[in-house]
Design a protein around this motif. Structure first.
Motif, short mmCIF file in Angstrom:
data_model
loop_
_atom_site.label_atom_id
_atom_site.label_comp_id
_atom_site.label_asym_id
_atom_site.label_seq_id
_atom_site.Cartn_x
_atom_site.Cartn_y
_atom_site.Cartn_z
N MET A 1 -13.04 1.99 5.72
CA MET A 1 -12.17 0.89 3.95
C MET A 1 -12.20 1.35 3.01
O MET A 1 -11.91 0.94 1.69
CB MET A 1 -12.20 -0.18 4.77
CG MET A 1 -11.33 -0.14 6.16
SD MET A 1 -9.68 -0.15 5.99
CE MET A 1 -9.46 -1.45 5.21
N GLU A 2 -13.41 1.30 2.56
CA GLU A 2 -14.51 1.66 1.03
C GLU A 2 -14.23 3.20 0.81
O GLU A 2 -14.61 3.19 -0.53
CB GLU A 2 -16.21 1.11 0.97
CG GLU A 2 -16.61 -0.28 1.59
CD GLU A 2 -17.73 -0.79 2.30
OE1 GLU A 2 -18.64 0.65 1.97
OE2 GLU A 2 -17.77 -2.00 2.23
N PHE A 3 -14.00 3.76 1.62
CA PHE A 3 -13.70 5.00 0.69
C PHE A 3 -13.06 5.50 -0.13
O PHE A 3 -11.53 4.21 -0.27
CB PHE A 3 -14.14 5.85 1.91
CG PHE A 3 -13.57 7.59 1.66
CD1 PHE A 3 -14.65 8.45 1.62
CD2 PHE A 3 -12.40 8.22 0.84
CE1 PHE A 3 -14.58 9.71 1.38
CE2 PHE A 3 -12.45 10.22 0.94
CZ PHE A 3 -13.68 10.14 0.33
N SER A 4 -12.41 6.39 -1.36
CA SER A 4 -11.82 5.93 -1.93
C SER A 4 -10.55 7.20 -1.62
O SER A 4 -10.12 8.55 -1.69
CB SER A 4 -11.87 6.86 -3.25
OG SER A 4 -11.26 7.00 -4.48
N HIS A 5 -9.32 6.25 -1.11
CA HIS A 5 -8.61 7.21 -0.29
C HIS A 5 -6.91 7.40 -1.36
O HIS A 5 -7.35 6.85 -2.20
CB HIS A 5 -8.24 6.44 0.55
CG HIS A 5 -9.19 5.86 2.03
ND1 HIS A 5 -9.21 7.38 2.88
CD2 HIS A 5 -10.03 5.18 2.47
CE1 HIS A 5 -9.71 7.44 3.95
NE2 HIS A 5 -10.48 5.63 3.67
N HIS A 6 -6.21 8.84 -1.07
CA HIS A 6 -5.15 8.47 -1.36
C HIS A 6 -3.52 7.94 -0.79
O HIS A 6 -2.58 7.93 -1.50
CB HIS A 6 -4.86 9.93 -1.95
CG HIS A 6 -5.75 10.90 -2.61
ND1 HIS A 6 -5.83 10.64 -4.11
CD2 HIS A 6 -6.79 11.88 -1.94
CE1 HIS A 6 -7.39 11.72 -4.21
NE2 HIS A 6 -7.46 12.63 -3.10
N TRP A 7 -4.28 8.11 0.25
CA TRP A 7 -3.20 7.22 1.43
C TRP A 7 -3.66 5.34 1.89
O TRP A 7 -4.72 5.60 2.34
CB TRP A 7 -2.95 8.65 2.85
CG TRP A 7 -2.21 9.42 2.16
CD1 TRP A 7 -1.17 9.39 1.07
CD2 TRP A 7 -2.30 10.85 2.47
NE1 TRP A 7 -0.94 10.62 0.90
CE2 TRP A 7 -1.18 11.69 1.91
CE3 TRP A 7 -3.43 10.95 3.79
CZ2 TRP A 7 -0.85 12.65 2.22
CZ3 TRP A 7 -2.94 12.55 3.89
CH2 TRP A 7 -1.88 13.33 3.11
N LYS A 8 -2.40 4.70 1.23
CA LYS A 8 -3.40 3.51 1.71
C LYS A 8 -3.65 3.08 3.28
O LYS A 8 -2.83 2.92 3.87
CB LYS A 8 -2.12 1.85 1.85
CG LYS A 8 -2.68 1.24 1.71
CD LYS A 8 -1.49 0.03 1.47
CE LYS A 8 -2.28 -1.59 1.59
NZ LYS A 8 -0.93 -1.93 0.65
#
Length: 239
Positions: free
Chosen positions: A166-173
Motif C-alpha cells: 500500500m505504501e509503494f508508489s503505484h501507477h494503478w490505484k
C-alpha cells in the motif's frame, strides 16, 4: 470420480498428493480440466464444484517431481493452462484455506492493461507482475472483471507485506480489500410481521396474567372483609 489406469508404482508413492484447486474458470469442461492437469501429473481421483464464475476441484494425483517440489514448498499458486490457480493441501479445512485470504489488496486496472506500457515497465524497467510477486512479496493473484472494469486481487502472507504494498508508489490505484464474510440477511416484511405478532402475543399474555393476579387479590380481600363482618356480628350477640 475415479480415473482408470490409476496404478501407483512404489517409486511414485511419495509424490501422491491430495489437492484442492481454486479459481478454475466455470467455462472449462471437466475434460478440459483433466487435460490441463496432465501438466501437473497423473490424476487418480477428482471431483468438481461450480461456484458462479469459477469452479473448485478436489483431486488426488501423482505429481511430477518439479510440481511436487512446488507443492511441498507450499507455494500459493500454480500455472494451469494459460492462467494461474490457487492450490491447497486437500486435507485443509475451509477456515485454513480462507486464512490465506486475510491480507488482500485490490487494484483497479485499465481495460488494456495487459498491452499497456506500464505492464512491462511498471517501476525501474520491471513489469507490474514482477514488482507484485518479487519486490512486494505477493503470494497469489486473481484477475477479475467487475461491472465491465478490470481488477486484480493480490494476496499477501503478512500484514507487513500488505502495508508495504500500500505504501509503494503505484501507477494503478490499490485499495485494501477484505475477504468475503457471511452476512445476516435483513428481516423480510413477513418476518417483521411474525415478530410483531409474537411481541403482541407476549404482551397480551403479560396483561392477562396481571389481570388474573388482580382478580385473585380482589377476591381474597372480599373474603377477608366478609369474615371480619361475621365476627363482629357474633361478638354483638354475645354481648
Amino acid at each position: 470420480l475415479t480415473i482408470n489406469n490409476n496404478v501407483i508404482h512404489n517409486s511414485q508413492k511419495g509424490q501422491v498428493r491430495t489437492i484442492m484447486v481454486y479459481d478454475i474458470p466455470a467455462a472449462w469442461s471437466h475434460d478440459a480440466i483433466l487435460e490441463h492437469l496432465k501438466s501437473w501429473g497423473q490424476v487418480l481421483e477428482i471431483s468438481f464444484k461450480t461456484q458462479h464464475k469459477y469452479q473448485s476441484v478436489w483431486t488426488k494425483m501423482i505429481l511430477k517431481p518439479t510440481t511436487d517440489t512446488d507443492f511441498v514448498m507450499r507455494t500459493w499458486q500454480q500455472k494451469l493452462g494459460d492462467g494461474l490457480v490457487r492450490w491447497y493441501p486437500g486435507h485443509w479445512k475451509l477456515r485454513e484455506r480462507k486464512a490465506r485470504e486475510r491480507f488482500q489488496v485490490k487494484f483497479s486496472l485499465l481495460e488494456d492493461w495487459k498491452s499497456n506500457p506500464l505492464a512491462f515497465s511498471y517501476h525501474d524497467d520491471k513489469s507490474f507482475e514482477h514488482i507484485l510477486s518479487h519486490e512486494l512479496k505477493g503470494r497469489a493473484f486473481i484477475h477479475l472483471k467487475v461491472h465491465g472494469k478490470q481488477q486484480l486481487i493480490a494476496y499477501f502472507e503478512t500484514h507487513e507485506h500488505l502495508l508495504r504494498c500500500m505504501e509503494f508508489s503505484h501507477h494503478w490505484k490499490p485499495t485494501i480489500s477484505t475477504p468475503p464474510t457471511k452476512k445476516i440477511p435483513p428481516k423480510s416484511n413477513k418476518d417483521k410481521k411474525s415478530y410483531s405478532q409474537q411481541s403482541k402475543g407476549k404482551n397480551l399474555g403479560k396483561s392477562l396474567s396481571s389481570l388474573t393476579r388482580s382478580r385473585n387479590k380482589s377476591n381474597t380481600q372480599q373474603k377477608t372483609d366478609d369474615t371480619r363482618s361475621l365476627l363482629l356480628k357474633l361478638l354483638n350477640l354475645l354481648v
